[in-house]
Enzyme design. Structure first.
Site, short mmCIF file in Angstrom:
data_model
loop_
_atom_site.label_atom_id
_atom_site.label_comp_id
_atom_site.label_asym_id
_atom_site.label_seq_id
_atom_site.Cartn_x
_atom_site.Cartn_y
_atom_site.Cartn_z
N CYS A 1 -24.85 0.52 -15.41
CA CYS A 1 -24.05 1.72 -15.22
C CYS A 1 -24.84 2.98 -15.57
CB CYS A 1 -22.80 1.62 -16.10
SG CYS A 1 -21.75 3.09 -16.04
N CYS B 1 -17.10 -4.81 -19.35
CA CYS B 1 -17.51 -4.49 -17.98
C CYS B 1 -18.68 -5.37 -17.54
CB CYS B 1 -17.90 -3.02 -17.90
SG CYS B 1 -18.42 -2.52 -16.24
N CYS C 1 -12.60 -0.14 -15.97
CA CYS C 1 -13.19 1.21 -15.89
C CYS C 1 -12.07 2.23 -15.73
CB CYS C 1 -14.17 1.27 -14.73
SG CYS C 1 -15.25 2.73 -14.74
N CYS D 1 -15.66 -0.67 -21.80
CA CYS D 1 -17.05 -0.86 -21.39
C CYS D 1 -17.63 -2.18 -21.89
CB CYS D 1 -17.91 0.32 -21.84
SG CYS D 1 -17.44 1.89 -21.06
N GLU E 1 0.82 -1.20 0.00
CA GLU E 1 0.00 0.00 0.00
C GLU E 1 0.86 1.26 0.00
OE1 GLU E 1 -3.08 0.50 -0.56
OE2 GLU E 1 -3.60 -1.62 -0.68
#
Length: 348
Positions: free
Chosen positions: A267, A261, A251, A258, A95
């Site tokens: 969406c 997706c 995305c 798309c 992280e």
């Protein structure tokens, strides 16, 4: 566990094309980072909150979450910090490294880092300058100093174990609210609102019908994130990982895929005809010729040196004298370089 928020009388907030009922007082914070990277943002969600959001078509937000998690189960990348044996320290290191830095650049540095310093104690036992040296060209090298300071605090205050408590994580050097939430979720499987650049973009498109989220995190945006967050620890952690991966791989900011997706028919941005971003122009960060580049060149000299260097060693890597001096002063101020009594320089 994630930090607890104080519940207030519910009120309805309108979020784009979606209305939700927030359950906690929310605060906005600045959030400005390159696309497809992690960034700290305020994170707070009550453990007993389970608000429900409804899409305009009548589909439940639960279906968006279910489909995204099913997609993630098939398409997730096999990243070393996701391995069951990785442990909280590995998640924490990843992280720190992933903040404003893409995965492809992080992987080799991460693997070398974990091999050398598999525990907080191993890192804390070294000089902070060794962390800066090993950080290499990841950029934003103060992250290396902060990770070393966090490792030292973990050893001294938590017996060499990364704490699972959100507030304890937030108290560590260099751990902002996003990072604490991510460690809480990804390392320990606890419920937390994880809002990085990728997640924010998925939420903006899927639920609010906008191409991009606002430049700064808004109260309405946080209310949306908390409204759709699943109630249980496992489901919330699964949604956090899946929505982040969807934003990173499908995305995306510049060229969203798309047709690939799993929630394209749910969406809101698609339903509205994919309206273009109508906010301030989105500009990429300039690097060439900047003070940041100069600092990087000077720091590289110190990283590669096996002994302290004379000031003249910096002249060959950055010709502009005034900017070179400014960069060196910045490195000294930030603790990334040390000037010795004899006028030579080294890592801290």
């Amino acid at each position: 566990m994630p930090r607890q928020s104080t519940a207030t009388e519910p009120s309805t907030a309108s979020i784009g094309v979606l209305s939700v009922t927030p359950t906690a007082v929310l605060t906005a914070a600045a959030l400005d980072a390159p696309a497809d990277s992690h960034i700290d943002a305020p994170t707070s969600v009550p453990a007993d909150a389970s608000p429900h959001a409804t899409l305009p078509s009548g589909e439940s937000a639960d279906e968006v979450i279910e489909r995204t998690r099913a997609w993630f189960a098939v398409h997730r990348r096999d990243l070393p910090w996701r391995e069951p044996t990785a442990g909280p320290w590995a998640v924490m290191v990843s992280e720190f490294m992933l903040q404003q830095t893409p995965v492809v650049r992080v992987l080799p540095v991460y693997e070398a880092w974990i091999a050398r310093w598999p525990t907080p104690y191993a890192l804390a036992a070294e000089e902070p300058g060794e962390a800066v040296r090993a950080w290499g060209r990841l950029g934003y090298p103060r992250r290396a100093l902060r990770l070393h300071a966090a490792a030292t605090a973990i050893v001294e205050q938590h017996g060499n174990n990364v704490p699972a408590d959100y507030n304890a994580l937030r108290a560590l050097p260099g751990v902002g609210e996003y990072t604490a939430a991510a460690i809480t979720s990804f390392a320990f499987g606890h419920r937390a609102t994880v809002l990085d650049t990728n997640v924010r973009r998925v939420l903006a498109r899927a639920f609010s019908g906008t191409e991009f989220p606002a430049d700064s995190l808004t109260t309405a945006e946080r209310a949306l994130a908390e409204a759709v967050l699943p109630h249980t620890d496992d489901d919330a952690a699964g949604w956090a990982a899946a929505s982040m991966e969807l934003g990173a791989l499908v995305c995306t900011a510049k060229t969203p895929k798309c047709t690939q997706c799993p929630i394209v028919d749910l969406c809101a941005w698609q339903r509205l005809g994919r309206p273009a971003h109508d906010g301030p122009p989105r500009r990429g960060q300039t690097y060439a010729g900047t003070d940041r580049q100069a600092r990087g060149r000077l720091l590289a000299v110190l990283r590669e040196a096996t002994r302290p260097v004379e000031k003249s060693a910096f002249e060959s890597v950055w010709r502009a004298a005034e900017q070179r001096e400014r960069a060196l002063t910045g490195l000294l101020t930030d603790g990334l370089a040390v000037e010795l009594p004899d006028g030579r320089y080294r890592l801290p």
